[in-house]
Scaffold this motif. Sequence first.
Motif, PDB file in Angstrom:
ATOM      1  N   ASP A  40      59.940  11.795   4.980  1.00  0.00           N
ATOM      2  CA  ASP A  40      59.595  12.075   3.632  1.00  0.00           C
ATOM      3  C   ASP A  40      58.571  10.834   3.173  1.00  0.00           C
ATOM      4  OD1 ASP A  40      60.730  14.470   3.276  1.00  0.00           O
ATOM      5  OD2 ASP A  40      62.380  13.822   2.554  1.00  0.00           O
ATOM      6  N   GLN A  71      56.568   8.504  -1.381  1.00  0.00           N
ATOM      7  CA  GLN A  71      57.902   9.357  -0.740  1.00  0.00           C
ATOM      8  C   GLN A  71      57.927  10.556  -1.608  1.00  0.00           C
ATOM      9  OE1 GLN A  71      61.334   7.250  -1.798  1.00  0.00           O
ATOM     10  NE2 GLN A  71      62.511   8.538  -0.719  1.00  0.00           N
ATOM     11  N   ARG A  72      58.219  11.809  -0.823  1.00  0.00           N
ATOM     12  CA  ARG A  72      58.492  13.038  -1.063  1.00  0.00           C
ATOM     13  C   ARG A  72      59.733  13.000  -1.864  1.00  0.00           C
ATOM     14  NH1 ARG A  72      57.980  18.164   2.853  1.00  0.00           N
ATOM     15  NH2 ARG A  72      56.770  16.461   3.904  1.00  0.00           N
ATOM     16  N   GLU A  73      59.775  13.798  -3.061  1.00  0.00           N
ATOM     17  CA  GLU A  73      61.048  13.778  -3.711  1.00  0.00           C
ATOM     18  C   GLU A  73      61.538  15.337  -3.514  1.00  0.00           C
ATOM     19  OE1 GLU A  73      61.628  12.324  -7.528  1.00  0.00           O
ATOM     20  OE2 GLU A  73      60.993  10.382  -6.925  1.00  0.00           O
ATOM     21  N   ARG A  74      62.719  15.667  -3.010  1.00  0.00           N
ATOM     22  CA  ARG A  74      63.182  17.361  -2.794  1.00  0.00           C
ATOM     23  C   ARG A  74      64.031  17.222  -4.115  1.00  0.00           C
ATOM     24  NH1 ARG A  74      61.790  18.991   2.369  1.00  0.00           N
ATOM     25  NH2 ARG A  74      61.051  17.190   3.540  1.00  0.00           N
ATOM     26  N   ARG A  75      63.671  18.364  -4.735  1.00  0.00           N
ATOM     27  CA  ARG A  75      64.602  18.599  -5.792  1.00  0.00           C
ATOM     28  C   ARG A  75      65.099  20.139  -5.564  1.00  0.00           C
ATOM     29  NH1 ARG A  75      61.186  16.327 -10.968  1.00  0.00           N
ATOM     30  NH2 ARG A  75      60.882  14.411  -9.818  1.00  0.00           N
TER      31      ARG A  75
END
Length: 75
Positions: A40, A71-75
């Motif tokens: 990520d 940074q990829r944030e996964r929700r």
Amino acid sequence: APMQDIGWQTQKDRLRRAFKDFEYFKMEPNSDLAVHHLGDLGWATTTWKYEIRLKNGQRIHQEGRGTFVLQRERR
């Protein structure tokens, strides 16, 4: 305190204030641009050159180096 640029409108407003005296702005990465990712995270490193012409006629030429991390944030 760190910048709290939350949302596109906040970023847009901050940049408008920063660039209000600019008539012209050009930023170019040099040929050493490198982009990487791992899971990520993504990051890029580069040197660049930029040219600015202010509304008062002043010209600024500069070179720089930077590392940019996302940074990829996964929700």
